[in-house]
Design an enzyme around this catalytic site. Structure first.
Site, PDB file in Angstrom:
ATOM      1  N   GLY A   3      -1.264 -10.494  10.129  1.00  0.00           N
ATOM      2  CA  GLY A   3      -1.422 -10.651   8.690  1.00  0.00           C
ATOM      3  C   GLY A   3      -0.074 -10.561   8.003  1.00  0.00           C
ATOM      4  O   GLY A   3       0.850  -9.926   8.519  1.00  0.00           O
ATOM      5  N   HIS A  29      -5.516  -3.881   4.620  1.00  0.00           N
ATOM      6  CA  HIS A  29      -4.073  -3.645   4.743  1.00  0.00           C
ATOM      7  C   HIS A  29      -3.299  -4.655   3.885  1.00  0.00           C
ATOM      8  O   HIS A  29      -2.402  -4.281   3.112  1.00  0.00           O
ATOM      9  CB  HIS A  29      -3.677  -3.737   6.222  1.00  0.00           C
ATOM     10  CG  HIS A  29      -2.210  -3.621   6.494  1.00  0.00           C
ATOM     11  ND1 HIS A  29      -1.672  -2.615   7.256  1.00  0.00           N
ATOM     12  CD2 HIS A  29      -1.158  -4.396   6.112  1.00  0.00           C
ATOM     13  CE1 HIS A  29      -0.360  -2.766   7.324  1.00  0.00           C
ATOM     14  NE2 HIS A  29      -0.024  -3.843   6.643  1.00  0.00           N
ATOM     15  N   GLU A  30      -3.651  -5.935   4.017  1.00  0.00           N
ATOM     16  CA  GLU A  30      -2.931  -6.978   3.261  1.00  0.00           C
ATOM     17  C   GLU A  30      -3.227  -6.869   1.773  1.00  0.00           C
ATOM     18  O   GLU A  30      -2.336  -7.077   0.939  1.00  0.00           O
ATOM     19  CB  GLU A  30      -3.292  -8.379   3.780  1.00  0.00           C
ATOM     20  CG  GLU A  30      -2.989  -8.631   5.253  1.00  0.00           C
ATOM     21  CD  GLU A  30      -1.593  -8.205   5.677  1.00  0.00           C
ATOM     22  OE1 GLU A  30      -0.654  -8.261   4.864  1.00  0.00           O
ATOM     23  OE2 GLU A  30      -1.442  -7.785   6.845  1.00  0.00           O
ATOM     24  N   HIS A  80      -0.941  -4.442   0.190  1.00  0.00           N
ATOM     25  CA  HIS A  80       0.401  -4.970  -0.082  1.00  0.00           C
ATOM     26  C   HIS A  80       0.468  -5.585  -1.478  1.00  0.00           C
ATOM     27  O   HIS A  80       1.499  -5.490  -2.148  1.00  0.00           O
ATOM     28  CB  HIS A  80       0.772  -6.050   0.938  1.00  0.00           C
ATOM     29  CG  HIS A  80       1.384  -5.520   2.198  1.00  0.00           C
ATOM     30  ND1 HIS A  80       2.560  -4.805   2.205  1.00  0.00           N
ATOM     31  CD2 HIS A  80       0.998  -5.609   3.492  1.00  0.00           C
ATOM     32  CE1 HIS A  80       2.871  -4.481   3.466  1.00  0.00           C
ATOM     33  NE2 HIS A  80       1.933  -4.945   4.264  1.00  0.00           N
ATOM     34  N   GLN A 118       5.818  -9.411   1.057  1.00  0.00           N
ATOM     35  CA  GLN A 118       6.621  -9.152   2.266  1.00  0.00           C
ATOM     36  C   GLN A 118       7.677 -10.229   2.508  1.00  0.00           C
ATOM     37  O   GLN A 118       8.584 -10.031   3.322  1.00  0.00           O
ATOM     38  CB  GLN A 118       5.713  -9.056   3.501  1.00  0.00           C
ATOM     39  CG  GLN A 118       4.789  -7.860   3.477  1.00  0.00           C
ATOM     40  CD  GLN A 118       3.973  -7.782   4.751  1.00  0.00           C
ATOM     41  OE1 GLN A 118       2.914  -8.380   4.851  1.00  0.00           O
ATOM     42  NE2 GLN A 118       4.476  -7.063   5.741  1.00  0.00           N
ATOM     43  N   CYS A 156       3.038  -2.541  10.590  1.00  0.00           N
ATOM     44  CA  CYS A 156       3.293  -3.443   9.467  1.00  0.00           C
ATOM     45  C   CYS A 156       4.605  -4.168   9.727  1.00  0.00           C
ATOM     46  O   CYS A 156       5.583  -3.531  10.134  1.00  0.00           O
ATOM     47  CB  CYS A 156       3.373  -2.636   8.173  1.00  0.00           C
ATOM     48  SG  CYS A 156       3.725  -3.645   6.727  1.00  0.00           S
ATOM     49  N   LEU A 157       4.633  -5.471   9.501  1.00  0.00           N
ATOM     50  CA  LEU A 157       5.851  -6.243   9.772  1.00  0.00           C
ATOM     51  C   LEU A 157       7.005  -5.809   8.873  1.00  0.00           C
ATOM     52  O   LEU A 157       8.161  -6.059   9.203  1.00  0.00           O
ATOM     53  CB  LEU A 157       5.579  -7.745   9.603  1.00  0.00           C
ATOM     54  CG  LEU A 157       4.594  -8.351  10.611  1.00  0.00           C
ATOM     55  CD1 LEU A 157       4.364  -9.828  10.308  1.00  0.00           C
ATOM     56  CD2 LEU A 157       5.084  -8.178  12.043  1.00  0.00           C
TER      57      LEU A 157
HETATM   58 NI    NI Z   1       1.835  -4.777   6.332  1.00  0.00          NI
END
Ligand code: NI
Length: 188
Positions: free
Chosen positions: A50, A150-151, A154, A55, A108-109
């Site tokens: 995701g 989660h997304e 963000h 991000q 998380c990226l």
């Molecule tokens: Ni994340």
């Protein structure tokens, strides 16, 4: 908004945009489609499931995900727990939660080397707009429900750092500090 999608890259904590609530997208345009396509590419390149627009430095209400099938997760279950393909969510709203919150280890990226347990309800219903500008509703379970939440976080400027259990916070203290230090003194 005028974006050169080729220049977009995944940003790391503590970039400010990750803490900024994202703005609604007024109209789905060709540019929205290009941004979403690029986000899907970046997500795959980073081996993620995701990615949310903040991000990559864009404070707009959009995220993409592709939750693969596994032993536990499938697009065929009711409600589905995987996507089967990449999906785009524009201006998403979480409209229902079901079940008592469960812990699961998330990464998380934007937070490399950080992983920790986060409590979330196991089933969620999301409403969002797709790339054709159509509103759709999806009820999800398993990893898909988790990834959607989660997304969605963000887009509110919320990171797993804010939601991790106290144990996970302790465990990741050094990694968080390293990221903050790296931002102050970027490696050349
Ligand atoms: Ni994340």
């Amino acid at each position: 908004m005028s974006v050169n999608v080729a220049n977009l890259a995944i940003l790391h904590y503590p970039e400010k945009v990750l803490r900024t609530p994202a703005k609604a997208i007024k109209q789905v345009t060709e540019e929205t489609r290009q941004v979403a396509e690029r986000m899907i590419e970046l997500m795959y390149e980073a081996d993620g499931i995701g990615l949310a627009a903040p991000q990559i430095g864009l404070s707009i209400s959009l995220f993409v995900l592709d939750v693969p099938s596994s032993e536990k997760n499938s697009p065929e279950t009711d409600p589905p727990s995987a996507t089967g393909d990449a999906m785009v969510f524009i201006n998403p709203k979480l409209v229902a939660f079901e079940g008592a919150p469960e812990p699961y280890e998330e990464g998380c990226l934007s937070l490399p080397d950080i992983r920790g347990d986060v409590l979330r309800p196991p089933v969620v219903t999301v409403e969002a707009t797709d790339l054709d500008g159509k509103r759709f509703t999806l009820r999800a379970s398993g990893l898909l429900a988790r990834c959607i939440q989660h997304e969605f976080d963000h887009l509110q400027g919320i990171l797993i750092l804010d939601k991790m259990t106290q144990m996970a916070r302790l465990k990741n203290r050094t990694a968080v500090r390293d990221l903050e230090r790296e931002a102050e003194h970027p490696k050349k």
